[in-house]
Design a protein around this motif. Structure first.
Motif, short mmCIF file in Angstrom:
data_model
loop_
_atom_site.label_atom_id
_atom_site.label_comp_id
_atom_site.label_asym_id
_atom_site.label_seq_id
_atom_site.Cartn_x
_atom_site.Cartn_y
_atom_site.Cartn_z
N MET A 41 0.81 -1.13 0.04
CA MET A 41 0.00 -0.02 0.05
C MET A 41 0.98 1.21 0.23
O MET A 41 1.93 1.18 0.28
N LYS A 42 0.37 2.42 -0.46
CA LYS A 42 1.09 3.51 -0.36
C LYS A 42 0.10 4.62 -0.77
O LYS A 42 -0.96 4.64 -1.10
N VAL A 43 0.68 6.01 -0.48
CA VAL A 43 -0.05 7.28 -0.67
C VAL A 43 0.60 7.48 -2.25
O VAL A 43 1.86 7.51 -2.40
N ALA A 44 -0.31 7.83 -3.23
CA ALA A 44 -0.07 8.19 -4.43
C ALA A 44 -0.80 9.09 -5.11
O ALA A 44 -2.06 9.37 -4.76
N GLY A 45 -0.15 9.70 -6.20
CA GLY A 45 -1.13 10.79 -6.91
C GLY A 45 -1.82 10.20 -7.90
O GLY A 45 -1.87 9.11 -8.17
N VAL A 46 -2.42 10.92 -8.57
CA VAL A 46 -3.42 10.71 -9.69
C VAL A 46 -2.52 9.90 -10.79
O VAL A 46 -1.31 10.42 -11.20
N GLY A 47 -2.89 8.48 -11.43
CA GLY A 47 -2.13 7.68 -12.05
C GLY A 47 -1.05 7.12 -11.49
O GLY A 47 -0.07 6.48 -12.26
N GLY A 48 -0.94 7.08 -10.34
CA GLY A 48 0.05 6.28 -9.64
C GLY A 48 0.22 4.82 -9.88
O GLY A 48 -0.93 4.37 -10.30
N MET A 49 1.19 4.39 -9.58
CA MET A 49 1.22 2.83 -9.88
C MET A 49 1.82 2.11 -8.63
O MET A 49 2.42 2.78 -7.67
N LEU A 50 1.32 0.88 -8.62
CA LEU A 50 1.69 -0.13 -7.28
C LEU A 50 1.90 -1.28 -7.66
O LEU A 50 1.08 -2.05 -8.70
N ASP A 51 2.88 -1.93 -7.47
CA ASP A 51 3.36 -3.34 -7.43
C ASP A 51 2.44 -4.22 -6.54
O ASP A 51 3.21 -4.14 -5.23
N ILE A 52 1.83 -4.95 -6.81
CA ILE A 52 1.11 -5.93 -5.94
C ILE A 52 1.91 -7.32 -5.73
O ILE A 52 1.88 -7.93 -6.88
N PRO A 53 2.44 -7.62 -4.76
CA PRO A 53 3.13 -8.80 -4.68
C PRO A 53 2.24 -10.28 -4.89
O PRO A 53 1.02 -10.10 -4.25
N LEU A 54 2.81 -11.15 -5.29
CA LEU A 54 2.04 -12.45 -5.34
C LEU A 54 2.49 -13.63 -4.73
O LEU A 54 3.97 -13.59 -4.51
N GLY A 55 1.92 -14.34 -3.92
CA GLY A 55 2.45 -15.58 -3.34
C GLY A 55 1.52 -16.80 -3.28
O GLY A 55 0.33 -16.61 -3.56
#
Length: 194
Positions: free
Chosen positions: A122-136
């Motif tokens: 999770m993170k605070v992001a601006g419009v159009g921000g990206m996030l890498d969601i980890p998978l396991g």
């Protein structure tokens, strides 16, 4: 949808990975994410007790899980998962942490036996921000072939006073996985680790 988190949009993303420079796989690695852009009722103010909101978001998590499972062609073969949240302007990272219990609950409820922790970001992001969601892996955290991620982004989110809640799932491991560790056929699924 929970009244406290009015829904603005849902975005679905499906990826098929056929090869990573080596020979094409017999079966493509399939992974997907579903994202809900919601109003953040806590934006712009400090709220001491956020935990009741985790219960409020459970119906959203169930609905997103059902849609993602359907988009991936059904439950069979889904063996990895993850979750994440991006909080827009006027919010704080803790507003994304609300998704820990709800997002994990939705997937565990619908996918059945899932003993391993649901990886999360999770993170605070601006419009159009990206996030890498980890998978396991669903049942055994030591299955290295299922260590992966999916990158999510929505062009117009999260706006100020919004939060993006996301779930991710995959069928099969990384294409050409050859890093050893616990193999899928060795999984016992007893303790969430092996």
């Amino acid at each position: 949808m929970p009244d406290a988190f009015p829904l603005r949009r849902i975005t679905l993303q499906i990826e098929e990975v056929h090869h990573e420079g080596g020979p094409p796989a017999a079966t493509p690695h399939l992974k997907g994410a579903i994202m809900a852009v919601c109003a953040n009722p806590f934006a712009g103010r400090y709220v001491e007790d956020l935990q009741p909101a985790m219960e409020t978001l459970k119906p959203l998590a169930l609905m997103l899980t059902d849609r993602l499972v359907a988009a991936l062609g059904g439950r069979e073969g889904i063996d990895a998962y993850g979750k994440g949240a991006m909080v827009g302007e006027n919010g704080e990272a803790e507003h994304g942490a609300i998704w820990h219990v709800s997002g994990g609950y939705g997937m565990r409820e619908r996918l059945g036996e899932c003993r391993a922790i649901v990886p999360s970001a999770m993170k605070v992001a601006g419009v159009g921000g990206m996030l890498d969601i980890p998978l396991g892996h669903l049942n055994a955290a030591y299955v290295r072939s299922r260590f992966d991620s999916i990158n999510i982004r929505i062009d117009d989110a999260p706006r100020a006073n919004e939060v993006v809640f996301a779930l991710a799932m995959a069928k099969g491991g990384r294409i050409h996985s050859r890093m050893g560790g616990l193999e899928i056929w060795q999984v016992k699924g007893e303790d969430g680790l092996r």
